[in-house]
Structure formats: structure tokens, C-alpha cells
Write a protein that holds these residues in place. Structure first.
Motif, short mmCIF file in Angstrom:
data_model
loop_
_atom_site.label_atom_id
_atom_site.label_comp_id
_atom_site.label_asym_id
_atom_site.label_seq_id
_atom_site.Cartn_x
_atom_site.Cartn_y
_atom_site.Cartn_z
N ILE A 22 45.41 56.21 99.57
CA ILE A 22 44.92 57.58 99.32
C ILE A 22 44.62 57.77 97.84
CG2 ILE A 22 45.58 60.02 99.30
CD1 ILE A 22 47.09 59.51 101.91
N SER A 23 45.54 57.29 96.99
CA SER A 23 45.34 57.42 95.54
C SER A 23 44.06 56.71 95.10
CB SER A 23 46.53 56.81 94.79
OG SER A 23 47.73 57.42 95.15
N GLU A 24 43.87 55.51 95.59
CA GLU A 24 42.70 54.73 95.19
C GLU A 24 41.40 55.37 95.68
OE1 GLU A 24 43.37 50.71 96.47
OE2 GLU A 24 45.31 50.61 95.44
N ARG A 25 41.40 55.87 96.91
CA ARG A 25 40.17 56.50 97.41
C ARG A 25 39.87 57.81 96.67
NH1 ARG A 25 37.04 52.97 99.42
NH2 ARG A 25 35.89 54.58 100.54
N LEU A 26 40.91 58.52 96.25
CA LEU A 26 40.71 59.71 95.43
C LEU A 26 40.02 59.35 94.12
CD1 LEU A 26 44.08 61.66 95.86
CD2 LEU A 26 41.81 62.57 96.36
N VAL A 27 40.47 58.26 93.51
CA VAL A 27 39.89 57.85 92.22
C VAL A 27 38.47 57.32 92.41
CG1 VAL A 27 40.12 56.23 90.29
CG2 VAL A 27 42.14 57.43 91.16
N VAL A 28 38.23 56.58 93.50
CA VAL A 28 36.86 56.12 93.79
C VAL A 28 35.91 57.31 93.87
CG1 VAL A 28 35.36 55.09 95.55
CG2 VAL A 28 37.49 53.96 94.91
N ASP A 29 36.30 58.33 94.64
CA ASP A 29 35.46 59.53 94.77
C ASP A 29 35.32 60.25 93.44
OD1 ASP A 29 35.12 59.00 97.41
OD2 ASP A 29 36.17 60.75 98.18
N PHE A 30 36.41 60.35 92.69
CA PHE A 30 36.40 61.02 91.39
C PHE A 30 35.41 60.35 90.44
CE2 PHE A 30 38.05 61.12 87.02
CZ PHE A 30 38.08 62.49 86.79
N GLU A 31 35.43 59.02 90.40
CA GLU A 31 34.54 58.28 89.52
C GLU A 31 33.08 58.45 89.94
OE1 GLU A 31 35.11 56.18 86.64
OE2 GLU A 31 36.79 57.57 86.72
N LYS A 32 32.82 58.34 91.22
CA LYS A 32 31.44 58.49 91.70
C LYS A 32 30.90 59.89 91.41
CE LYS A 32 31.53 55.04 95.42
NZ LYS A 32 31.42 54.82 96.88
N GLU A 33 31.71 60.91 91.69
CA GLU A 33 31.28 62.29 91.45
C GLU A 33 31.01 62.54 89.97
OE1 GLU A 33 34.25 64.77 93.13
OE2 GLU A 33 33.83 64.14 95.21
N ASN A 34 31.86 61.96 89.12
CA ASN A 34 31.67 62.14 87.68
C ASN A 34 30.37 61.51 87.20
OD1 ASN A 34 32.72 62.85 84.94
ND2 ASN A 34 32.74 60.62 84.69
N LEU A 35 30.06 60.34 87.71
CA LEU A 35 28.82 59.66 87.32
C LEU A 35 27.60 60.43 87.84
CD1 LEU A 35 29.96 55.98 87.97
CD2 LEU A 35 29.29 56.94 85.75
N ILE A 36 27.66 60.88 89.08
CA ILE A 36 26.53 61.63 89.65
C ILE A 36 26.32 62.93 88.89
CG2 ILE A 36 25.75 62.88 91.70
CD1 ILE A 36 27.20 60.72 93.36
N ARG A 37 27.42 63.60 88.59
CA ARG A 37 27.33 64.89 87.87
C ARG A 37 26.72 64.71 86.49
NH1 ARG A 37 32.10 66.21 88.88
NH2 ARG A 37 33.07 65.45 86.96
N ASN A 38 26.88 63.55 85.90
CA ASN A 38 26.34 63.28 84.56
C ASN A 38 25.04 62.47 84.60
OD1 ASN A 38 28.37 64.20 82.31
ND2 ASN A 38 29.62 63.40 83.99
N GLY A 39 24.36 62.51 85.74
CA GLY A 39 23.03 61.91 85.83
C GLY A 39 23.00 60.41 86.00
N ARG A 40 24.12 59.79 86.39
CA ARG A 40 24.13 58.34 86.57
C ARG A 40 24.47 57.96 88.01
NH1 ARG A 40 23.33 55.06 82.21
NH2 ARG A 40 22.58 53.82 83.96
N ALA A 41 23.66 58.49 88.94
CA ALA A 41 23.84 58.16 90.35
C ALA A 41 23.65 56.67 90.59
CB ALA A 41 22.87 58.96 91.21
#
Length: 367
Positions: free
Chosen positions: A249-268
Motif C-alpha cells: 500500500i505504501s509503495e502504490r501510494l508513492v507511485v501514484d504520488f510521483e505520477k500525479e506530481n509529474l503530470i501536474r508539473n507538465g511532465r506526463a
């Protein structure tokens, strides 16, 4: 190709109507006995002693070579599929079946059959083979999930999904093709459904004061604080299950967190390249996730999760410490707290773990 054993069983045995559940009776032995072990007796109404010599030799050779060999337990009526690690296999006339230590691993309701090789009016069924196993786990439950899992369990000689074999005998030999990947995908899907309901909060980056951490070879689990640890009986099977669940659960939370952060900053484009390394390659790399900074430089992320609040000690492996030293400022340790809450929090530590934590050796090698 490894050979495993596939057993059909009935949750209700008509010879023993007072037994509510065949598998539950065996599970109780595992819970009360040693190292989650029990012995399964395969019954027959025909004159038979043990599995075939050829099959037995092959199975024994696998075990002698340290190859993990499984026994799969399938109930069509109960719509369940279990799996356990095989320790040994015995014929019904071997001397071992008369030993008390052996008999104590057999459920009490048919323990009287140990060593019985003759049919009588009172004994219409005998045990022809015994399988001593450990670490029973429920793989699938419900018709659809059982059939999906069984697609990856193939008849050893025909290479066809085991449940498609017509006139299937009660004992067959199988190979498992891709079942670990399938089970992993199922586990991740379940975890992801939980993760989608949570929103992580970054509460701190780069905490300056050093924390005390135990350095250990092996498991990634929480440590209790202080030097004195009270002895207590631990359900290791349940503890490992909970630990694995929290870690995933911890790892999947971080995977989603990292992806969302990149997408939010224009690096989809970079979000598509984020990899869950520990699920794809195992734990040997010293980090769990490969992500990226906005400038495309890599982030090697190790995740440590807990259901507890901040300042809980945790274990870190030597491989993870070495990775932090190797990758330097490209290495990140994400400490995830309050996993059971809707808003888990994350503390992020960047660089060599020795800079942030007081590492205390925890295990030793005795020669």
C-alpha cells in the motif's frame, strides 16, 4: 520445469459428518503446531499405497535440491483454491506415519487412520499418501477468481489448464506458469482500489535531526523503540501478511504520488516512465520505485510504511543503505505514516541514509 501436486478435496467429508470444514481442521493444526505445518492425508477407497515411485522420486529430488514445491488444494463445491509449500511426501506404510510427532500434525478426526492399510466395515476409506506442508495460503475464492487463477496451473504432461481436464482425478501433477505474476497483479489491483481512496500529504522534507534506525539483513518491518524487547509468541504468518500489505500500500501510494506530481508539473511523459521496481524485479536493487525529477534526472526511491504516527523506528537493509551511498542525492527515502487514515503523511529524506539516521546493527552472523 518444476512439478507440483494438485489435490481435489471436499469441504464436507461424508465419512465424518461432524467435521464442519475439511480445510479448517487442517488450518487449526497449522495454527496450534510448529512453523505453520500440517499433514494432509489423501484418502482412497481402493487398495493403493503411496503415489507412483517415479513421481515420488522426482518430487523428492526437487525437495532435496531446495526447489520450492507446492501442493495446490482445490474444492469445486467450496469454490476455493489454496496452496502450501511441500515439506515431504510419505506412503501409508512408512515407519514415520507411526511416530507421535507425525500423527500430531494430522487432524484428530482421522488420526486413527495413520498406518492403516486394510479396509474394514468400520473403515471404508484409508489414507494412501501423506503430504506434510507449511505456509498454507488462500489463492482464490469464488468461481470466477478460482478459474482465473487455475488458468495458470497446467497439467504437467498435457500443458493444459488443470480445470479443463475432463475426468480429473483427485490427485494430479501440475506446473504453474505465470501464477506468481497473476497473484501479484491481483494483489496490486486490490491495493490500488484502497489507494484511490487516500490522499497523501507531504508533512516534511529533509528533517535535520538524526533518527535511530535498525540496520538489518532481510525484512522491511517496523522496530519497537528501546533496547529491551519482551519475548512473546508471534504469529509470523499473519505478521508477514500484514507487513507485505502495508508495504505494498505504501509503495502504490508513492507511485501514484510521483505520477500525479509529474503530470501536474507538465511532465506526463516522465509519469509514463515511473516504474515499481520492487514488484517487477524484486527487492535486490535497494530501492522500490524509479521516478524522475522535472529535469529528467532519476529518483531512486525506497519506501518505508507504517500504520503508526511519526517517529516510529523502522528497519533498513544493508542493501538499501549501500544504494543510498551509491546514488547519493539521487536516492530518496519516503517514510509513509498513518497508512490506515484517509490522508497518510510522507516525510522525504534525500541522499545517504547515514546523514539522516543513526544506524544500529540489528542482526549478526554466527559461525
Amino acid at each position: 520445469m518444476l512439478k507440483h501436486i494438485f489435490l481435489k478435496f471436499h469441504e464436507k467429508n461424508e465419512d465424518y459428518p461432524h467435521v464442519a470444514s475439511t480445510m479448517a481442521a487442517h488450518e487449526n493444526i497449522a495454527k496450534l503446531g510448529i512453523s505453520s505445518q500440517f499433514t494432509w492425508g489423501q484418502m482412497t477407497t481402493r487398495r493403493q499405497s503411496g503415489i507412483s515411485a517415479k513421481q515420488k522420486i522426482e518430487i523428492k529430488n526437487q525437495l532435496a535440491n531446495g526447489e520450492t514445491t507446492y501442493v495446490y488444494f482445490y474444492s469445486r463445491i467450496g469454490e476455493v483454491l489454496y496452496r502450501a509449500e511441500l515439506i515431504n511426501v510419505y506412503d501409508n506404510n512408512e515407519s514415520a506415519v507411526y511416530d507421535n510427532d507425525f500423527r500430531n500434525l494430522v487432524p484428530s478426526y482421522y488420526r486413527h487412520l495413520c498406518g492403516q492399510t486394510q479396509f474394514t466395515t468400520a473403515i471404508p476409506s484409508i489414507i494412501y499418501a501423506y503430504f506434510r506442508v507449511k505456509n498454507l495460503e488462500l489463492l482464490a475464492e469464488g468461481k470466477v477468481d478460482v478459474e482465473d487463477a487455475a488458468e495458470h496451473i497446467l497439467h504437467y504432461d498435457r500443458s493444459e489448464p488443470i480445470l479443463t481436464i475432463k475426468g480429473m482425478q483427485a490427485l494430479l501433477y501440475v506446473s504453474d506458469q505465470g501464477i506468481e505474476q497473476y497473484l501479484n497483479q491481483v494483489a496490486i489491483a486490490k491495493v490500488d482500489s484502497t489507494v484511490k481512496k487516500k490522499k497523501v500529504i507531504v508533512v516534511s522534507n529533509e528533517i535535520d535531526n538524526k533518527k535511530t534506525v535498525d540496520e538489518i539483513e532481510g525484512a522491511n518491518e517496523e522496530s519497537t523503540s528501546g533496547e529491551t524487547r519482551a519475548a512473546r509468541k508471534i504469529d509470523h504468518k499473519e505478521a508477514n501478511k500484514n507487513k507485505h500489505s502495508s508495504g505494498l500500500i505504501s509503495e502504490r501510494l508513492v507511485v501514484d504520488f510521483e505520477k500525479e506530481n509529474l503530470i501536474r508539473n507538465g511532465r506526463a511523459d516522465l509519469a509514463l516512465k515511473v516504474e515499481h521496481i520492487s514488484q517487477e524485479h524484486g527487492d535486490g536493487d535497494g530501492y522500490d520505485i524509479l521516478s524522475f525529477n522535472l529535469d529528467e534526472s532519476p529518483k531512486y526511491i525506497e519506501v518505508k510504511g507504517t500504520k503508526n504516527k511519526r517517529n516510529t523506528q523502522f528497519f533498513i537493509t544493508s542493501a538499501e543503505v549501500r544504494a543510498s551511498e551509491k546514488y547519493g542525492d539521487s536516492y530518496y527515502l519516503y517514510r509513509v505514516f498513518d497508512l490506515e487514515s484517509v490522508n497518510p503523511s510522507i516525510c522525504i529524506y534525500r541522499g545517504d541514509a547515514n546523514k539522516h539516521f543513526n544506524l544500529t546493527p540489528y542482526t549478526y552472523i554466527a559461525r
